[in-house]
Design an enzyme around this catalytic site. Sequence first.
Site, mmCIF file in Angstrom:
data_model
loop_
_atom_site.group_PDB
_atom_site.id
_atom_site.type_symbol
_atom_site.label_atom_id
_atom_site.label_comp_id
_atom_site.label_asym_id
_atom_site.label_seq_id
_atom_site.Cartn_x
_atom_site.Cartn_y
_atom_site.Cartn_z
ATOM 1 N N ASN A 44 0.845 -1.177 0.000
ATOM 2 C CA ASN A 44 0.000 0.000 0.000
ATOM 3 C C ASN A 44 0.886 1.234 0.000
ATOM 4 O O ASN A 44 1.755 1.379 0.850
ATOM 5 C CB ASN A 44 -0.922 -0.032 1.228
ATOM 6 C CG ASN A 44 -1.961 1.056 1.211
ATOM 7 O OD1 ASN A 44 -1.626 2.224 1.161
ATOM 8 N ND2 ASN A 44 -3.223 0.656 1.252
ATOM 9 N N HIS A 55 -3.479 0.939 -3.572
ATOM 10 C CA HIS A 55 -3.600 -0.171 -2.623
ATOM 11 C C HIS A 55 -2.535 -1.221 -2.943
ATOM 12 O O HIS A 55 -1.991 -1.247 -4.052
ATOM 13 C CB HIS A 55 -4.984 -0.802 -2.732
ATOM 14 C CG HIS A 55 -6.074 0.061 -2.177
ATOM 15 N ND1 HIS A 55 -7.246 -0.456 -1.681
ATOM 16 C CD2 HIS A 55 -6.174 1.409 -2.027
ATOM 17 C CE1 HIS A 55 -8.029 0.520 -1.261
ATOM 18 N NE2 HIS A 55 -7.402 1.662 -1.459
ATOM 19 N N GLU A 57 -2.616 -4.451 -3.566
ATOM 20 C CA GLU A 57 -2.872 -5.365 -4.678
ATOM 21 C C GLU A 57 -2.741 -4.652 -6.025
ATOM 22 O O GLU A 57 -2.213 -5.220 -6.989
ATOM 23 C CB GLU A 57 -4.276 -5.975 -4.545
ATOM 24 C CG GLU A 57 -4.474 -6.769 -3.259
ATOM 25 C CD GLU A 57 -4.944 -5.929 -2.071
ATOM 26 O OE1 GLU A 57 -5.441 -6.530 -1.102
ATOM 27 O OE2 GLU A 57 -4.820 -4.679 -2.089
ATOM 28 N N SER A 80 -7.706 -9.050 3.669
ATOM 29 C CA SER A 80 -8.747 -9.396 2.705
ATOM 30 C C SER A 80 -9.000 -8.210 1.765
ATOM 31 O O SER A 80 -9.243 -7.096 2.230
ATOM 32 C CB SER A 80 -10.030 -9.774 3.452
ATOM 33 O OG SER A 80 -11.001 -10.238 2.545
ATOM 34 N N CYS A 82 -10.311 -5.273 -0.572
ATOM 35 C CA CYS A 82 -11.499 -4.427 -0.647
ATOM 36 C C CYS A 82 -12.152 -4.602 -2.025
ATOM 37 O O CYS A 82 -11.668 -5.352 -2.865
ATOM 38 C CB CYS A 82 -11.095 -2.967 -0.440
ATOM 39 S SG CYS A 82 -10.106 -2.307 -1.802
ATOM 40 N N CYS A 85 -9.754 -3.701 -5.058
ATOM 41 C CA CYS A 85 -8.762 -4.728 -5.369
ATOM 42 C C CYS A 85 -9.421 -6.027 -5.820
ATOM 43 O O CYS A 85 -8.903 -6.721 -6.697
ATOM 44 C CB CYS A 85 -7.852 -4.932 -4.166
ATOM 45 S SG CYS A 85 -6.977 -3.398 -3.752
ATOM 46 N N ASP A 145 -8.416 5.123 4.626
ATOM 47 C CA ASP A 145 -8.053 4.075 3.670
ATOM 48 C C ASP A 145 -9.265 3.254 3.253
ATOM 49 O O ASP A 145 -9.368 2.851 2.101
ATOM 50 C CB ASP A 145 -6.975 3.161 4.260
ATOM 51 C CG ASP A 145 -6.388 2.221 3.218
ATOM 52 O OD1 ASP A 145 -5.758 2.739 2.274
ATOM 53 O OD2 ASP A 145 -6.568 1.002 3.332
#
Length: 148
Positions: A44, A55, A57, A80, A82, A85, A145
Amino acid sequence: MEPVSDEDFMRQALEEARLGLAEGGIPIGSVLVQGGAVIGRGHNRRVQEGDPTAHAEIDCLRRAGRLGSYRGATLYSTLSPCYLCSGAAAQFNIPRVVAGEAQNFAGAPEFLRGRGIEIRILNDPECVALMREFIAKNPKLWNEDIGR
């Protein structure tokens, strides 16, 4: 020894998360694996780059570059993913996502499953502790975030 399990690849994602934290950012890391090899890694960078879409990912996918096909790939994330992503995983037909934890943030597992993407949550104690500590120390930044 080469990483061979989800837990081994998650250790690499955790390294990325720690890099992000050391840079003054949010400690979420990600790696993309295809054919048993890490082909992309990221963390991130929202704070560092002033970019709300940076982010972990997304950073990982950007750094992996154009692949043509994500067949057989797995996207690992310490948290996990969002909807942003998860949407990227769906867009590129990444068939599998492995998350380090979903206790501090549930992410969008039903969205992923609804698009035929396998999701595995490891409930990794290190991932949980890293995020729990960060959120406790930085609630305003964390809420920003996740869009709260």
